[in-house]
Design an enzyme around this catalytic site. Structure first.
Site, mmCIF file in Angstrom:
data_model
loop_
_atom_site.group_PDB
_atom_site.id
_atom_site.type_symbol
_atom_site.label_atom_id
_atom_site.label_comp_id
_atom_site.label_asym_id
_atom_site.label_seq_id
_atom_site.Cartn_x
_atom_site.Cartn_y
_atom_site.Cartn_z
ATOM 1 C CB CYS A 1 -0.915 0.001 1.232
ATOM 2 S SG CYS A 1 -2.015 1.431 1.272
ATOM 3 C CB CYS B 1 -1.205 3.766 8.095
ATOM 4 S SG CYS B 1 -2.271 4.418 6.785
ATOM 5 C CB CYS C 1 -0.752 -0.307 8.227
ATOM 6 S SG CYS C 1 -1.561 -1.524 7.170
ATOM 7 C CB CYS D 1 -15.481 -6.937 6.796
ATOM 8 S SG CYS D 1 -14.601 -5.379 6.609
ATOM 9 C CB CYS E 1 -18.443 -4.755 5.546
ATOM 10 S SG CYS E 1 -17.425 -3.377 6.135
ATOM 11 C CB CYS F 1 -18.039 0.221 9.366
ATOM 12 S SG CYS F 1 -16.880 -0.604 10.483
ATOM 13 N NE ARG G 1 -17.402 -5.399 14.002
ATOM 14 C CZ ARG G 1 -17.752 -4.554 13.027
ATOM 15 N NH1 ARG G 1 -16.848 -3.803 12.455
ATOM 16 N NH2 ARG G 1 -18.998 -4.483 12.618
HETATM 17 N N1 SAM Z 1 -6.634 0.599 3.342
HETATM 18 C C1 SAM Z 1 -7.874 0.839 3.927
HETATM 19 C C2 SAM Z 1 -7.869 1.981 4.915
HETATM 20 O O1 SAM Z 1 -6.836 2.313 5.474
HETATM 21 O O2 SAM Z 1 -8.950 2.529 5.137
HETATM 22 C C3 SAM Z 1 -8.488 -0.363 4.588
HETATM 23 C C4 SAM Z 1 -7.689 -1.331 5.393
HETATM 24 S S1 SAM Z 1 -6.963 -0.762 6.914
HETATM 25 C C5 SAM Z 1 -5.968 -2.139 7.299
HETATM 26 C C6 SAM Z 1 -8.322 -0.748 8.065
HETATM 27 C C7 SAM Z 1 -8.036 -0.372 9.490
HETATM 28 O O3 SAM Z 1 -7.352 -1.422 10.140
HETATM 29 C C8 SAM Z 1 -7.192 0.841 9.794
HETATM 30 O O4 SAM Z 1 -7.891 2.039 9.648
HETATM 31 C C9 SAM Z 1 -6.811 0.596 11.241
HETATM 32 O O5 SAM Z 1 -7.783 1.144 12.103
HETATM 33 C C10 SAM Z 1 -6.819 -0.921 11.354
HETATM 34 N N2 SAM Z 1 -5.468 -1.458 11.558
HETATM 35 C C11 SAM Z 1 -4.528 -1.639 10.619
HETATM 36 N N3 SAM Z 1 -3.397 -2.137 11.159
HETATM 37 C C12 SAM Z 1 -3.628 -2.274 12.489
HETATM 38 C C13 SAM Z 1 -2.844 -2.708 13.586
HETATM 39 N N4 SAM Z 1 -1.583 -3.111 13.441
HETATM 40 N N5 SAM Z 1 -3.406 -2.725 14.815
HETATM 41 C C14 SAM Z 1 -4.689 -2.308 14.984
HETATM 42 N N6 SAM Z 1 -5.464 -1.872 13.976
HETATM 43 C C15 SAM Z 1 -4.945 -1.844 12.748
HETATM 44 C C1 DTB Z 2 -11.029 -2.238 11.543
HETATM 45 O O1 DTB Z 2 -11.269 -1.209 12.203
HETATM 46 N N1 DTB Z 2 -10.272 -3.241 11.977
HETATM 47 C C2 DTB Z 2 -10.147 -4.249 10.947
HETATM 48 C C3 DTB Z 2 -11.123 -3.747 9.860
HETATM 49 N N2 DTB Z 2 -11.508 -2.464 10.341
HETATM 50 C C4 DTB Z 2 -10.750 -3.731 8.448
HETATM 51 C C5 DTB Z 2 -8.742 -4.452 10.505
HETATM 52 C C6 DTB Z 2 -7.810 -4.783 11.643
HETATM 53 C C7 DTB Z 2 -6.469 -5.034 11.060
HETATM 54 C C8 DTB Z 2 -5.482 -5.492 12.076
HETATM 55 C C9 DTB Z 2 -4.135 -5.648 11.514
HETATM 56 C C10 DTB Z 2 -3.993 -6.702 10.478
HETATM 57 O O2 DTB Z 2 -4.504 -7.833 10.613
HETATM 58 O O3 DTB Z 2 -3.287 -6.441 9.494
HETATM 59 FE FE1 SF4 Z 3 -2.768 1.205 3.411
HETATM 60 FE FE2 SF4 Z 3 -2.640 -0.005 5.770
HETATM 61 FE FE3 SF4 Z 3 -2.936 2.617 5.639
HETATM 62 FE FE4 SF4 Z 3 -4.969 1.024 4.896
HETATM 63 S S1 SF4 Z 3 -4.109 1.201 6.957
HETATM 64 S S2 SF4 Z 3 -4.220 2.838 3.839
HETATM 65 S S3 SF4 Z 3 -3.815 -0.681 4.020
HETATM 66 S S4 SF4 Z 3 -1.146 1.459 4.916
#
Ligand code: SAM
Ligand code: DTB
Ligand code: SF4
Length: 339
Positions: free
Chosen positions: A62, A66, A69, A106, A137, A197, A275
């Site tokens: 990506c 973030c 992530c 989702c 979702c 959501c 959630r």
């Molecule tokens: N790329 C899209 C976005 O950022 O909206 C969708 C996927 S992103 C992985 C969805 C959410 O997962 C993020 O907004 C964050 O709240 C959560 N998330 C991602 N990595 C995480 C982590 N290591 N621990 C907890 N929550 C995480």
């Molecule tokens: C959200 O708030 N939590 C979910 C979903 N929306 C998409 C994602 C959590 C991701 C946790 C880190 C991972 O598994 O990569």
């Molecule tokens: Fe990309 Fe992860 Fe950020 Fe979603 S949370 S925009 S997948 S870097």
């Protein structure tokens, strides 16, 4: 306490102030949890938990940065960037989720935004999952109004797009987009008629003031999100935050502060599904039970979230049995009081 407004007859308040939210956070813990549970029971069936299942339909690579992530191309997690999954494979995973009792499927993609060339496949996935009788979702990054409208037309019930933290703290976590861009996508989702959501992450080293600002941003949207995922940071090695917090006292949010955050979310957004999301794998049963008491009424099921582990069906079945919880039949919050 006068700051609490939980009458089932009124539209939920969207005019919360940071001061009134701070007052909630400052309440004695037992009073706060009791108030949250009281609000919860006015709007939702007690002992029922909505189940959602996640699938990463496009993993890694990506362009966004973030700091939490594992899927950011800026992180050094060694995660391989993959292409968008085939429709048939997504539908097979949805069928498994349905068989395991999940009510909502989702689909998440590691994108800044979907490309036009992917829209047909995404719409086919949505229609196929919906035809199985699952709620649908997706979380695909930013959407234009046209993209939101197309997904809604294909049958997408919910769109996940998190605000993640306070507006002030956002720049310390993500530099490749703005808070306003998140708000713009949320307004496109709303205008398309899909349910929203939207939640965020705690345990990123943010202050209580940031948690107040984060919940304030959610609870003062023009309408409350129907689902509010509260994630506890899963610290992943190779991510900015995973590496920065490793070995520090901030590496895991204090359990009581986490429960307080859930309780305040429940009081501010009485009708939303709150959630308990990422981070449950490393959370004790007792803390999860306190979160349910504080008004959480939804979880992600299965062994995996998107790229990291989840509590898993066995652990969840055991916990539900111990607590006398059952899976919600319909995601529509049951109204226990006459409206
Ligand atoms: N790329 C899209 C976005 O950022 O909206 C969708 C996927 S992103 C992985 C969805 C959410 O997962 C993020 O907004 C964050 O709240 C959560 N998330 C991602 N990595 C995480 C982590 N290591 N621990 C907890 N929550 C995480
Ligand atoms: C959200 O708030 N939590 C979910 C979903 N929306 C998409 C994602 C959590 C991701 C946790 C880190 C991972 O598994 O990569
Ligand atoms: Fe990309 Fe992860 Fe950020 Fe979603 S949370 S925009 S997948 S870097």
């Amino acid at each position: 306490m006068t700051v609490i407004d939980s009458s089932p007859r009124q539209q939920p308040r969207t005019d919360w102030t940071r001061g009134s939210i701070a007052q909630l956070f400052d309440m004695p813990f037992l009073d706060l949890v009791l108030e949250a549970q009281t609000v919860h029971r006015r709007h939702h069936a007690p002992n029922e938990v909505q189940l959602s299942t996640l699938l990463s339909i496009k993993t890694g690579g990506c362009p966004e940065d973030c700091g939490y992530c594992s899927q950011s191309a800026h992180a050094k997690t060694g995660l391989k960037a993959e292409k968008l999954m085939e429709v048939a494979a997504v539908l097979a995973a949805a069928a498994e989720a349905k068989a395991s009792g999940s009510g909502r499927f989702c689909m998440g993609a590691a994108w800044r935004e979907p490309k036009e060339r992917d829209m047909d496949a995404l719409c086919t996935m949505v229609a196929g999952v919906k035809a199985m009788g699952l709620e649908t979702c997706m979380t695909l990054g930013m959407l234009t109004q046209e993209q939101a409208d197309r997904l809604a037309e294909a049958g997408l019930d919910y769109y996940n797009h998190n605000l993640d933290t306070s507006p002030e703290h956002y720049g310390a976590v993500i530099t490749t987009r703005t808070y306003q861009e998140r708000l713009d996508t949320l307004s496109h989702v709303r205008a398309s008629g899909m349910a929203v959501c939207c939640g965020g992450i705690v345990g990123m080293g943010e202050s209580r003031e940031d948690r107040i600002g984060f919940l304030h941003a959610l609870a003062t949207l023009p309408a409350h999100p129907e689902s509010v995922p509260i994630n506890a940071l899963v610290p992943v090695k190779g991510t900015v935050l995973g590496d920065m917090l490793a070995g520090t006292p901030l590496a895991q949010i204090d359990d009581i502060e986490f429960v307080r955050t859930v309780a305040v979310a429940r009081i501010l957004m009485p009708r939303s599904m709150v959630r308990l999301s990422a981070g449950r794998e490393s959370m004790s049963e007792a803390t999860q039970a306190l979160c349910f008491l504080a008004g959480a009424n939804s979880i992600f099921t299965g062994d995996k979230l998107l790229t990291t582990g989840n509590a898993g069906a066995g652990a969840d079945a055991a916990l539900f049995e111990k607590l006398g919880l059952r899976a919600m039949e319909s995601a529509e919050p049951a109204r226990v009081a006459a409206e």
